[in-house]
Design a protein around this motif. Structure first.
Motif, PDB file in Angstrom:
ATOM      1  N   ASP A 139      -9.548   9.444  -6.974  1.00 42.07           N
ATOM      2  CA  ASP A 139      -9.700  10.658  -6.173  1.00 42.07           C
ATOM      3  C   ASP A 139      -9.383  10.297  -4.717  1.00 42.07           C
ATOM      4  OD1 ASP A 139     -10.228  13.109  -5.206  1.00 42.07           O
ATOM      5  OD2 ASP A 139     -12.298  13.232  -5.898  1.00 42.07           O
ATOM      6  N   PRO A 140      -8.149  10.544  -4.284  1.00 45.13           N
ATOM      7  CA  PRO A 140      -7.708  10.091  -2.957  1.00 45.13           C
ATOM      8  C   PRO A 140      -8.673  10.495  -1.834  1.00 45.13           C
ATOM      9  CG  PRO A 140      -5.907  11.104  -4.169  1.00 45.13           C
ATOM     10  CD  PRO A 140      -7.129  11.302  -4.997  1.00 45.13           C
ATOM     11  N   LEU A 141      -8.885   9.574  -0.908  1.00 46.70           N
ATOM     12  CA  LEU A 141      -9.865   9.782   0.171  1.00 46.70           C
ATOM     13  C   LEU A 141      -9.579  11.041   0.990  1.00 46.70           C
ATOM     14  CD1 LEU A 141     -12.354   8.291   1.345  1.00 46.70           C
ATOM     15  CD2 LEU A 141     -10.819   7.239   2.999  1.00 46.70           C
ATOM     16  N   THR A 142      -8.300  11.305   1.268  1.00 45.93           N
ATOM     17  CA  THR A 142      -7.963  12.476   2.089  1.00 45.93           C
ATOM     18  C   THR A 142      -8.348  13.773   1.372  1.00 45.93           C
ATOM     19  OG1 THR A 142      -5.715  12.343   1.226  1.00 45.93           O
ATOM     20  CG2 THR A 142      -6.080  11.443   3.418  1.00 45.93           C
TER      21      THR A 142
ATOM     22  N   PRO B 190      -5.958   1.192   8.967  1.00 39.36           N
ATOM     23  CA  PRO B 190      -6.681  -0.081   8.793  1.00 39.36           C
ATOM     24  C   PRO B 190      -6.958  -0.412   7.329  1.00 39.36           C
ATOM     25  CG  PRO B 190      -8.033   1.572   9.942  1.00 39.36           C
ATOM     26  CD  PRO B 190      -6.763   2.245   9.574  1.00 39.36           C
ATOM     27  N   LEU B 191      -7.307  -1.644   7.099  1.00 38.83           N
ATOM     28  CA  LEU B 191      -7.816  -2.047   5.788  1.00 38.83           C
ATOM     29  C   LEU B 191      -9.193  -1.429   5.666  1.00 38.83           C
ATOM     30  CD1 LEU B 191      -7.221  -5.865   5.344  1.00 38.83           C
ATOM     31  CD2 LEU B 191      -6.809  -4.139   3.604  1.00 38.83           C
ATOM     32  N   ASN B 192      -9.420  -0.669   4.626  1.00 34.27           N
ATOM     33  CA  ASN B 192     -10.691   0.031   4.541  1.00 34.27           C
ATOM     34  C   ASN B 192     -11.169   0.114   3.107  1.00 34.27           C
ATOM     35  OD1 ASN B 192     -12.167   2.793   4.138  1.00 34.27           O
ATOM     36  ND2 ASN B 192     -12.500   2.167   6.268  1.00 34.27           N
ATOM     37  N   GLN B 193     -12.424  -0.237   2.932  1.00 35.13           N
ATOM     38  CA  GLN B 193     -12.943  -0.308   1.566  1.00 35.13           C
ATOM     39  C   GLN B 193     -13.061   1.072   0.906  1.00 35.13           C
ATOM     40  OE1 GLN B 193     -16.285  -2.862   1.269  1.00 35.13           O
ATOM     41  NE2 GLN B 193     -16.413  -2.666  -0.942  1.00 35.13           N
ATOM     42  N   ASP B 194     -13.402   2.097   1.690  1.00 31.67           N
ATOM     43  CA  ASP B 194     -13.517   3.444   1.107  1.00 31.67           C
ATOM     44  C   ASP B 194     -12.169   3.934   0.587  1.00 31.67           C
ATOM     45  OD1 ASP B 194     -16.170   3.433   1.790  1.00 31.67           O
ATOM     46  OD2 ASP B 194     -15.882   4.505   3.686  1.00 31.67           O
ATOM     47  N   LEU B 195     -11.116   3.557   1.323  1.00 25.67           N
ATOM     48  CA  LEU B 195      -9.768   3.958   0.896  1.00 25.67           C
ATOM     49  C   LEU B 195      -9.439   3.282  -0.434  1.00 25.67           C
ATOM     50  CD1 LEU B 195      -7.192   5.519   1.739  1.00 25.67           C
ATOM     51  CD2 LEU B 195      -6.390   3.449   2.850  1.00 25.67           C
ATOM     52  N   ARG B 196      -9.782   2.016  -0.530  1.00 23.81           N
ATOM     53  CA  ARG B 196      -9.539   1.261  -1.771  1.00 23.81           C
ATOM     54  C   ARG B 196     -10.409   1.790  -2.906  1.00 23.81           C
ATOM     55  NH1 ARG B 196     -12.073  -1.176  -5.231  1.00 23.81           N
ATOM     56  NH2 ARG B 196     -13.357  -2.375  -3.808  1.00 23.81           N
ATOM     57  N   ASN B 197     -11.681   2.059  -2.623  1.00 21.48           N
ATOM     58  CA  ASN B 197     -12.585   2.574  -3.661  1.00 21.48           C
ATOM     59  C   ASN B 197     -12.099   3.907  -4.201  1.00 21.48           C
ATOM     60  OD1 ASN B 197     -14.477   0.595  -3.812  1.00 21.48           O
ATOM     61  ND2 ASN B 197     -15.826   1.460  -2.248  1.00 21.48           N
TER      62      ASN B 197
ATOM     63  N   GLU C  36     -13.049  14.435   6.041  1.00 19.44           N
ATOM     64  CA  GLU C  36     -13.663  14.152   7.355  1.00 19.44           C
ATOM     65  C   GLU C  36     -13.770  12.655   7.640  1.00 19.44           C
ATOM     66  OE1 GLU C  36     -14.254  16.386   9.639  1.00 19.44           O
ATOM     67  OE2 GLU C  36     -13.401  17.807   8.201  1.00 19.44           O
ATOM     68  N   HIS C  37     -13.461  11.814   6.678  1.00 15.69           N
ATOM     69  CA  HIS C  37     -13.548  10.357   6.855  1.00 15.69           C
ATOM     70  C   HIS C  37     -12.586   9.929   7.971  1.00 15.69           C
ATOM     71  CE1 HIS C  37     -13.305   6.074   5.927  1.00 15.69           C
ATOM     72  NE2 HIS C  37     -14.322   6.223   5.084  1.00 15.69           N
TER      73      HIS C  37
ATOM     74  N   GLY D 154       0.800  -1.226   0.000  1.00 10.19           N
ATOM     75  CA  GLY D 154       0.000   0.000   0.000  1.00 10.19           C
ATOM     76  C   GLY D 154       0.829   1.270   0.000  1.00 10.19           C
ATOM     77  N   LYS D 155       2.094   1.160  -0.409  1.00 12.98           N
ATOM     78  CA  LYS D 155       2.990   2.323  -0.417  1.00 12.98           C
ATOM     79  C   LYS D 155       2.426   3.481  -1.233  1.00 12.98           C
ATOM     80  CE  LYS D 155       6.296   1.532  -3.132  1.00 12.98           C
ATOM     81  NZ  LYS D 155       5.679   2.173  -4.309  1.00 12.98           N
ATOM     82  N   SER D 156       1.976   3.195  -2.469  1.00 13.29           N
ATOM     83  CA  SER D 156       1.493   4.281  -3.336  1.00 13.29           C
ATOM     84  C   SER D 156       0.219   4.904  -2.777  1.00 13.29           C
ATOM     85  CB  SER D 156       1.215   3.757  -4.745  1.00 13.29           C
ATOM     86  OG  SER D 156       2.391   3.213  -5.272  1.00 13.29           O
ATOM     87  N   THR D 157      -0.657   4.070  -2.258  1.00  7.76           N
ATOM     88  CA  THR D 157      -1.908   4.561  -1.670  1.00  7.76           C
ATOM     89  C   THR D 157      -1.581   5.482  -0.493  1.00  7.76           C
ATOM     90  OG1 THR D 157      -2.892   2.454  -2.272  1.00  7.76           O
ATOM     91  CG2 THR D 157      -4.117   3.783  -0.695  1.00  7.76           C
ATOM     92  N   VAL D 158      -0.644   5.055   0.343  1.00  4.96           N
ATOM     93  CA  VAL D 158      -0.255   5.869   1.500  1.00  4.96           C
ATOM     94  C   VAL D 158       0.420   7.160   1.028  1.00  4.96           C
ATOM     95  CG1 VAL D 158       1.272   5.964   3.524  1.00  4.96           C
ATOM     96  CG2 VAL D 158      -0.112   3.922   3.098  1.00  4.96           C
ATOM     97  N   ALA D 159       1.302   7.052   0.024  1.00  9.42           N
ATOM     98  CA  ALA D 159       2.028   8.241  -0.455  1.00  9.42           C
ATOM     99  C   ALA D 159       1.049   9.318  -0.915  1.00  9.42           C
ATOM    100  CB  ALA D 159       2.968   7.850  -1.603  1.00  9.42           C
ATOM    101  N   VAL D 160       0.086   8.910  -1.734  1.00  9.40           N
ATOM    102  CA  VAL D 160      -0.836   9.885  -2.316  1.00  9.40           C
ATOM    103  C   VAL D 160      -1.783  10.460  -1.253  1.00  9.40           C
ATOM    104  CG1 VAL D 160      -2.778  10.074  -3.926  1.00  9.40           C
ATOM    105  CG2 VAL D 160      -0.653   9.021  -4.663  1.00  9.40           C
ATOM    106  N   ASN D 161      -2.287   9.600  -0.367  1.00  2.93           N
ATOM    107  CA  ASN D 161      -3.201  10.108   0.674  1.00  2.93           C
ATOM    108  C   ASN D 161      -2.476  10.979   1.684  1.00  2.93           C
ATOM    109  OD1 ASN D 161      -6.157   9.134   0.527  1.00  2.93           O
ATOM    110  ND2 ASN D 161      -4.937   7.423  -0.241  1.00  2.93           N
TER     111      ASN D 161
END
Ligand code: ADP
Length: 264
Positions: free
Chosen positions: A237-240, A224-231, A245-246, A32-39
């Protein structure tokens, strides 16, 4: 008496156009490196910083998908590239330059030359912070990067699994040896919260925090593992950014605050 030149690994080139440069690294792919980097980048934007994101994962660029952008960067002089803007962030990725379907069958020297272009020939403008999504692992490419690019710090992302942690130790040693300050470790996919409210520790528990302690590094937080983050990642469109407010965005915000304090 002639003076000896300093050892090569200490000749580091800064990236122009940014106050701070931060590496997001993982010693292993798929954590999840890229997901974390972008968020994290957009959480830092939420703190008022002007951000840039450089996807240095030349073999598997994910930035185009994570921010739903596939625009070729322009060049005014045929040498330097102008980063592409999305969501008020300056972005650059190998994925903007090559076709999505093209397999990257490059050898080491070609990768290193592409990384040199990405770090030295991109016209970042007035950034507070440039987040670099590194290729996974601790091989030659990462080592060259850590030795030759001047950065203010690195973050290592891992899942709590034993197998991933072994690689994290290698990652810590690589940054320590190349004089890159480790801002801290992030535990991603820490647990899954079921509808029953229970936390399921799918990849084990507490290993990243323990490794941080063992090597005297800061532990920045658990995602955490989270479906909204994955979606949101799949939607580009990154969740953050899309939902600051998520509850997951709030975790990223806390981590971003620690990073901001640590850098300043
Ligand atoms: P890496 O950059 O380490 O290869 P990615 O960021 O591409 O990993 O993530 C791999 C997959 O896991 C992607 O599908 C991403 O959406 C998903 N993912 C990453 N972190 C999480 C998380 N905390 N919760 C749910 N899905 C996640």
């Amino acid at each position: 008496m002639s003076q000896k030149p300093p050892p090569k690994q200490f000749i580091k080139n800064p990236i122009n156009g940014t106050k701070f440069t931060l590496l997001i690294s993982s010693a292993k792919g798929g954590v999840g490196k890229s997901t974390v980097a972008v968020n994290l980048a957009f959480a830092l934007q939420n703190l008022g910083l002007k951000i840039g994101v450089l996807d240095a994962d030349v073999y598997g660029p994910s930035l185009p998908k994570l921010i739903d952008l596939n625009e070729k960067p322009k060049s005014e002089d045929g040498k330097a590239l102008v980063p592409v803007e999305k969501y008020n962030a300056q972005c650059m990725s190998m994925g903007f330059l090559v076709d999505e379907q093209t397999p990257m069958i490059w050898r080491g020297p070609m990768v290193i030359s592409a990384l040199k272009t990405m770090t030295q020939k991109v016209l970042w403008k007035n950034l507070d912070i440039l987040i670099i999504d590194m290729p996974p692992g601790t091989g030659d490419t990462q080592l060259t990067f850590a030795q030759e690019v001047k950065v203010e710090g690195a973050i290592i992302v891992s899942t709590p699994q034993d197998l991933a942690l072994l690689d994290v130790k290698r990652g810590i040693q690589m940054f320590d040896k190349t004089g890159v300050k480790i801002i801290g470790l992030i535990d991603n996919m820490s647990f899954f919260k079921g509808d029953d409210g229970k936390e399921y520790k799918i990849f084990g528990e507490g290993g990243v925090e323990k490794t941080a302690k063992e090597f005297n590094k800061d532990f920045l937080g658990k995602i955490p593992l989270n479906q909204d983050l994955r979606n949101s990642a799949d939607k580009g469109d990154p969740l953050t950014r899309s939902n600051p407010e998520h509850e997951i965005s709030k975790i990223f915000l806390e981590i971003a605050k620690k990073v901001k304090i640590n850098l300043s």
